[in-house]
Enzyme design. Structure first.
Site, PDB file in Angstrom:
ATOM      1  N   HIS A 100       0.737  -1.238  -0.013  1.00 45.14           N
ATOM      2  CA  HIS A 100      -0.159   0.180   0.013  1.00 45.14           C
ATOM      3  C   HIS A 100       0.658   1.134  -0.153  1.00 45.14           C
ATOM      4  O   HIS A 100       1.958   1.109   0.415  1.00 45.14           O
ATOM      5  CB  HIS A 100      -0.901   0.207   1.226  1.00 45.14           C
TER       6      HIS A 100
ATOM      7  N   GLU B 127       0.846   3.884   1.776  1.00 43.92           N
ATOM      8  CA  GLU B 127       1.523   4.303   3.305  1.00 43.92           C
ATOM      9  C   GLU B 127       2.853   3.395   3.395  1.00 43.92           C
ATOM     10  O   GLU B 127       3.806   3.948   4.055  1.00 43.92           O
ATOM     11  CB  GLU B 127       0.267   4.227   4.223  1.00 43.92           C
TER      12      GLU B 127
ATOM     13  N   CYS C 136      -5.936   1.835   5.876  1.00 42.47           N
ATOM     14  CA  CYS C 136      -6.603   0.662   6.253  1.00 42.47           C
ATOM     15  C   CYS C 136      -6.057   0.227   7.676  1.00 42.47           C
ATOM     16  O   CYS C 136      -5.116   0.644   8.091  1.00 42.47           O
ATOM     17  CB  CYS C 136      -6.451  -0.553   5.310  1.00 42.47           C
TER      18      CYS C 136
ATOM     19  N   CYS D  34      -2.250  -0.602   7.603  1.00 40.01           N
ATOM     20  CA  CYS D  34      -1.309   0.759   7.489  1.00 40.01           C
ATOM     21  C   CYS D  34      -1.285   1.447   8.720  1.00 40.01           C
ATOM     22  O   CYS D  34      -0.483   1.957   9.234  1.00 40.01           O
ATOM     23  CB  CYS D  34      -1.865   1.398   6.306  1.00 40.01           C
TER      24      CYS D  34
END
Length: 150
Positions: free
Chosen positions: A59, A61, A89, A92
């Site tokens: 992801h 992040e 999410c 993260c």
């Protein structure tokens, strides 16, 4: 810093995160972008790479946190702010908590998969969260992406 100055700064850095999200969109990745800012300077920028790397943990992040830690030479990002186009999410948000990032700024909420729904206390206890920065642009990019996939 006055509120209007902070808002302008947040919008400036969110535009950088949006540029990352746009790059993800163009690469066929879910368009989420992130930047880590330390003492007024961007030290990392990233976007989703889950398709490119065939890695569900890639992801925006996660990529930005790893790059920022490498840039600073340490795992704790205690003087940094993370800007991300969509609410992180739980995975993260957990990484943000472990990195001890004291401030998170995001654009659009994620009602289905955002950390507020599943893990509202996962960030560092002293962390602050600012949401809704350039929310419309952040949301529109996600909506356009998913419309183009249907």
């Amino acid at each position: 810093m006055m509120n209007s100055d902070l808002q302008k700064q947040d919008e400036t850095f969110m535009r950088k995160a949006l540029a990352e999200a746009q790059a993800a969109f163009e690469e066929g990745e879910i368009p989420v972008g992130a930047v880590v800012v330390c003492q007024g300077r961007i030290i990392s920028r990233a976007h989703n790479l889950t398709e490119t790397l065939t890695d569900v943990t890639a992801h925006a992040e996660m990529q930005a946190i790893t790059a920022a830690a490498n840039a600073l030479g340490g795992k704790y990002l205690t003087d940094c702010t993370l800007y991300v186009t969509v609410e992180p999410c739980p995975m993260c948000a957990g990484a943000i908590g472990w990195a001890q990032i004291p401030r998170v700024v995001y654009g659009a909420s994620d009602e289905k998969r955002g950390f507020h729904k599943f893990a509202p206390n996962v960030l560092h206890p002293k962390a602050t969260v600012t949401s809704g920065i350039l929310e419309e642009e952040c949301r529109a990019l996600m909506q356009d992406f998913f419309k183009s996939r249907r």
